[in-house]
Design an enzyme around this catalytic site. Sequence first.
Site, PDB file in Angstrom:
ATOM      1  N   ASN A  35      -9.553 103.838  11.837  1.00 43.23           N
ATOM      2  CA  ASN A  35     -10.032 103.058  12.992  1.00 43.23           C
ATOM      3  C   ASN A  35      -8.926 102.922  14.038  1.00 43.23           C
ATOM      4  OD1 ASN A  35     -12.145 101.650  14.272  1.00 43.23           O
ATOM      5  ND2 ASN A  35     -11.179  99.696  13.770  1.00 43.23           N
ATOM      6  N   ASP A  58      -4.293 106.561   2.792  1.00 42.12           N
ATOM      7  CA  ASP A  58      -5.230 105.499   2.452  1.00 42.12           C
ATOM      8  C   ASP A  58      -4.498 104.581   1.464  1.00 42.12           C
ATOM      9  OD1 ASP A  58      -7.267 103.976   1.146  1.00 42.12           O
ATOM     10  OD2 ASP A  58      -8.756 105.480   1.709  1.00 42.12           O
ATOM     11  N   PHE A  80      -2.518  94.530   6.905  1.00 34.92           N
ATOM     12  CA  PHE A  80      -3.617  94.503   7.885  1.00 34.92           C
ATOM     13  C   PHE A  80      -4.739  95.474   7.513  1.00 34.92           C
ATOM     14  CE2 PHE A  80       0.094  93.602  10.740  1.00 34.92           C
ATOM     15  CZ  PHE A  80      -0.331  92.402  11.276  1.00 34.92           C
ATOM     16  N   LYS A  84     -13.346  96.078   9.339  1.00 37.09           N
ATOM     17  CA  LYS A  84     -13.583  94.739   9.911  1.00 37.09           C
ATOM     18  C   LYS A  84     -14.883  94.593  10.710  1.00 37.09           C
ATOM     19  CE  LYS A  84     -11.341  95.623  14.297  1.00 37.09           C
ATOM     20  NZ  LYS A  84     -10.583  95.137  15.414  1.00 37.09           N
ATOM     21  N   SER A 124      -9.265  85.574   7.630  1.00 41.03           N
ATOM     22  CA  SER A 124     -10.071  85.321   8.832  1.00 41.03           C
ATOM     23  C   SER A 124     -10.713  83.950   8.753  1.00 41.03           C
ATOM     24  CB  SER A 124     -11.159  86.396   8.891  1.00 41.03           C
ATOM     25  OG  SER A 124     -12.151  86.028   9.807  1.00 41.03           O
ATOM     26  N   ALA A 125     -10.977  83.385   9.911  1.00 39.31           N
ATOM     27  CA  ALA A 125     -11.704  82.112   9.980  1.00 39.31           C
ATOM     28  C   ALA A 125     -13.099  82.254   9.387  1.00 39.31           C
ATOM     29  CB  ALA A 125     -11.806  81.660  11.435  1.00 39.31           C
ATOM     30  N   TYR A 150     -18.214  91.620   4.925  1.00 37.56           N
ATOM     31  CA  TYR A 150     -16.839  91.609   5.458  1.00 37.56           C
ATOM     32  C   TYR A 150     -16.166  90.267   5.144  1.00 37.56           C
ATOM     33  CZ  TYR A 150     -13.099  90.742   8.770  1.00 37.56           C
ATOM     34  OH  TYR A 150     -11.904  90.369   9.313  1.00 37.56           O
ATOM     35  N   LYS A 154     -12.850  88.964   2.512  1.00 42.95           N
ATOM     36  CA  LYS A 154     -11.678  88.131   2.844  1.00 42.95           C
ATOM     37  C   LYS A 154     -11.596  86.945   1.882  1.00 42.95           C
ATOM     38  CE  LYS A 154     -10.191  90.487   6.362  1.00 42.95           C
ATOM     39  NZ  LYS A 154      -9.009  91.335   6.181  1.00 42.95           N
ATOM     40  N   PHE A 179      -8.210  83.243  13.943  1.00 40.62           N
ATOM     41  CA  PHE A 179      -9.432  82.883  14.647  1.00 40.62           C
ATOM     42  C   PHE A 179      -9.848  84.111  15.479  1.00 40.62           C
ATOM     43  CE2 PHE A 179     -10.854  78.756  13.238  1.00 40.62           C
ATOM     44  CZ  PHE A 179      -9.940  78.604  12.220  1.00 40.62           C
ATOM     45  N   ASN A 180     -10.006  84.048  16.776  1.00 40.53           N
ATOM     46  CA  ASN A 180     -10.528  85.230  17.478  1.00 40.53           C
ATOM     47  C   ASN A 180      -9.439  85.904  18.300  1.00 40.53           C
ATOM     48  OD1 ASN A 180     -12.806  83.235  16.944  1.00 40.53           O
ATOM     49  ND2 ASN A 180     -13.914  85.092  17.489  1.00 40.53           N
ATOM     50  N   ASN A 200     -16.518  92.869  19.214  1.00 36.07           N
ATOM     51  CA  ASN A 200     -15.973  91.608  19.710  1.00 36.07           C
ATOM     52  C   ASN A 200     -16.325  91.415  21.182  1.00 36.07           C
ATOM     53  OD1 ASN A 200     -14.909  90.961  17.223  1.00 36.07           O
ATOM     54  ND2 ASN A 200     -12.956  91.962  17.655  1.00 36.07           N
TER      55      ASN A 200
HETATM   56  N1  LIG Z   1      -9.576  91.612  15.112  1.00 35.87           N
HETATM   57  C1  LIG Z   1     -10.167  90.547  14.598  1.00 35.87           C
HETATM   58  O1  LIG Z   1     -11.033  89.961  15.228  1.00 35.87           O
HETATM   59  C2  LIG Z   1      -9.762  90.012  13.239  1.00 35.87           C
HETATM   60  C3  LIG Z   1     -10.065  88.681  12.909  1.00 35.87           C
HETATM   61  C4  LIG Z   1      -9.701  88.213  11.646  1.00 35.87           C
HETATM   62  C5  LIG Z   1      -9.083  89.045  10.729  1.00 35.87           C
HETATM   63  N2  LIG Z   1      -8.817  90.340  11.093  1.00 35.87           N
HETATM   64  C6  LIG Z   1      -8.190  91.219  10.098  1.00 35.87           C
HETATM   65  O2  LIG Z   1      -6.939  91.657  10.581  1.00 35.87           O
HETATM   66  C7  LIG Z   1      -6.664  92.971  10.104  1.00 35.87           C
HETATM   67  C8  LIG Z   1      -6.328  93.861  11.282  1.00 35.87           C
HETATM   68  O3  LIG Z   1      -7.414  93.836  12.194  1.00 35.87           O
HETATM   69  P1  LIG Z   1      -7.438  94.699  13.530  1.00 35.87           P
HETATM   70  O4  LIG Z   1      -8.290  93.989  14.498  1.00 35.87           O
HETATM   71  O5  LIG Z   1      -6.072  95.101  13.905  1.00 35.87           O
HETATM   72  O6  LIG Z   1      -8.269  95.965  12.998  1.00 35.87           O
HETATM   73  P2  LIG Z   1      -8.007  97.523  13.218  1.00 35.87           P
HETATM   74  O7  LIG Z   1      -9.212  98.223  12.690  1.00 35.87           O
HETATM   75  O8  LIG Z   1      -7.580  97.791  14.606  1.00 35.87           O
HETATM   76  O9  LIG Z   1      -6.761  97.766  12.241  1.00 35.87           O
HETATM   77  C9  LIG Z   1      -6.914  98.019  10.867  1.00 35.87           C
HETATM   78  C10 LIG Z   1      -6.156  99.298  10.571  1.00 35.87           C
HETATM   79  O10 LIG Z   1      -6.280  99.596   9.184  1.00 35.87           O
HETATM   80  C11 LIG Z   1      -6.510 100.983   9.039  1.00 35.87           C
HETATM   81  N3  LIG Z   1      -7.166 101.154   7.752  1.00 35.87           N
HETATM   82  C12 LIG Z   1      -8.420 100.782   7.396  1.00 35.87           C
HETATM   83  N4  LIG Z   1      -8.634 101.077   6.097  1.00 35.87           N
HETATM   84  C13 LIG Z   1      -7.509 101.627   5.626  1.00 35.87           C
HETATM   85  C14 LIG Z   1      -7.099 102.123   4.363  1.00 35.87           C
HETATM   86  N5  LIG Z   1      -7.929 102.101   3.300  1.00 35.87           N
HETATM   87  N6  LIG Z   1      -5.838 102.631   4.239  1.00 35.87           N
HETATM   88  C15 LIG Z   1      -4.998 102.665   5.301  1.00 35.87           C
HETATM   89  N7  LIG Z   1      -5.326 102.202   6.514  1.00 35.87           N
HETATM   90  C16 LIG Z   1      -6.562 101.686   6.669  1.00 35.87           C
HETATM   91  C17 LIG Z   1      -7.312 101.390  10.257  1.00 35.87           C
HETATM   92  O11 LIG Z   1      -7.175 102.773  10.564  1.00 35.87           O
HETATM   93  C18 LIG Z   1      -6.689 100.510  11.337  1.00 35.87           C
HETATM   94  O12 LIG Z   1      -5.611 101.159  11.977  1.00 35.87           O
HETATM   95  C19 LIG Z   1      -7.901  93.415   9.326  1.00 35.87           C
HETATM   96  O13 LIG Z   1      -7.675  93.181   7.959  1.00 35.87           O
HETATM   97  C20 LIG Z   1      -8.971  92.486   9.852  1.00 35.87           C
HETATM   98  O14 LIG Z   1     -10.003  92.276   8.919  1.00 35.87           O
HETATM   99  C21 LIG Z   1      -9.121  90.830  12.321  1.00 35.87           C
END
Ligand SMILES: NC(=O)c1ccc[n+]([C@@H]2O[C@H](COP(=O)([O-])OP(=O)(O)OC[C@H]3O[C@@H](n4cnc5c(N)ncnc54)[C@H](O)[C@@H]3O)[C@@H](O)[C@H]2O)c1
Length: 335
Positions: A35, A58, A80, A84, A124-125, A150, A154, A179-180, A200
Site C-alpha cells: 500500500n 512481508d 506500522f 487499514k 486505533s481509536a 479491521y 487492533k 485518532f484521525n 479517509n
Molecule cells: N491512517 C489512519 O487513519 C490510521 C488510524 C489508526 C491506526 N492506523 C494504523 O497505523 C498504521 C500505519 O497506517 P498508515 O495510515 O500509515 O497506513 P499505510 O497503508 O500508508 O502504511 C502501512 C504500510 O504497511 C505496509 N504493509 C502492509 N502489510 C504489510 C506486510 N504484511 N508486511 C510488510 N509491510 C506491510 C504497506 O505497504 C504500507 O506501506 C497501520 O497499522 C494502521 O492500521 C492508521
Amino acid sequence: MNILVTGGAGYIGSHTLIELISAGHAPIVVDDLSNSSKESLNRVTQITSTNVPFYELDVRDEHALSAVFEKHTIDAVIHFAGLKAVGESVAQPLKYYETNIGSTLALLKTMEAHGAKTLIFSSSATVYGDPETLPLTEASRVGVGITNPYGQTKFMIEQILRDYSVAHDDWNVTILRYFNPVGAHPSGLIGEDPSGTPNNLLPYVTQVAIGRREFVSVYGNDYDTIDGTGVRDYIHVVDLAKGHVAALTHASAGVATYNLGTGKGTSVLELIHSLEKATGKEIPYKVVDRRPGDVASCYASPEKANDELDWCAEMSIDEATRDSWKWQVGNPEGF
Ligand SMILES: NC(=O)c1ccc[n+]([C@@H]2O[C@H](COP(=O)([O-])OP(=O)(O)OC[C@H]3O[C@@H](n4cnc5c(N)ncnc54)[C@H](O)[C@@H]3O)[C@@H](O)[C@H]2O)c1
C-alpha cells in the site's frame, strides 16, 4: 538507537522516519509496498539528507525478517505494517486477520529470537467502538461496538501484546491509539497517497478540490453535534510522528497505552471549510444518509500522553489542511 520501522514506506511511517532521524535515531525500514511506494523513502532522503536502509519484505515472512535482525542490531521496533481499509476488511475479513495478526506474531517471534524487547504498536481509536462517554480516556471501555474486522484486529493485537507482556516482563511495549491522522509534511514532499477511492475524509475532500472527484458526500447532518455532521479528532501526522519519538524516549517495562489525539473535535463541515480557506475554492458537497456504524462524535483525552510522554499535539486543523493541499497540488496523482 537503531529502530526497525515496519510499514515505514506508508503514510504515518514515512513521516515518523523524518522525526526519528531529526531526533538522532537510525531507522531501518521493512515494507512489502502493498500500500505504498518506494518513492516515499526517496522523498524522506530528500528531506533529511539521510539514506534509510530498506528491505522489501512481508513481515509475516519470518525468515526474511530474521535476516534483517541479523544484519542490524535492532534496539526497538515501531510496528506500522498492516492493512487499514475498513470497508475492505468487511469484504475480506480473512485477509485482515491473516495480515494484521500474522505480521504481529511473526514480528514478536523474531524480536524474541534476537533479543529486541522494545515495541511500539499502531493501534486505533476504533478499539473504543461506540463511545460511552467523551472524551475517550485510556480507561474507557474497549472492544464493544467495533463494527469491522479491521478494528477487531487492533483490539485483538492489543490483547496479544498484553498477554505476551505478562510472560515477558522485561519487555517495553507501548500501544498508541491514534485518532484521525491528517495532513502532510509541511515540505509537501510526502503525504497520504491512497490507492483508489480514499477511505479517509480529508484525502477525499482534497481530491474534490483538485477536480479529481465531483463532490464530497456528507453522511448525515442530523447528529447531535455543532452543525449536525460527524465530529472527529483530527491529528496532524507530524504531531503523530513526534508522538512515536516521545514514546521511544519514555519506553519502560510493561505495557503502556496512550491516546494520540488533540482532544478537540472538528465536524465534517468545519474540515471542508478549513480546506476551502487553504485552497481559496468552494468545495461542493452533498448531504446523504448516515452510514451504519458511524458515531456522532469521537475525540480523545490526550492528557495521559501529555503528562507521561511529555508530548502534545501542536498543529491546528488549518495547518493540516494547508499541508495536505500543498502535498496534493505538488503531487496530484500521488507518488
Ligand atoms: N491512517 C489512519 O487513519 C490510521 C488510524 C489508526 C491506526 N492506523 C494504523 O497505523 C498504521 C500505519 O497506517 P498508515 O495510515 O500509515 O497506513 P499505510 O497503508 O500508508 O502504511 C502501512 C504500510 O504497511 C505496509 N504493509 C502492509 N502489510 C504489510 C506486510 N504484511 N508486511 C510488510 N509491510 C506491510 C504497506 O505497504 C504500507 O506501506 C497501520 O497499522 C494502521 O492500521 C492508521
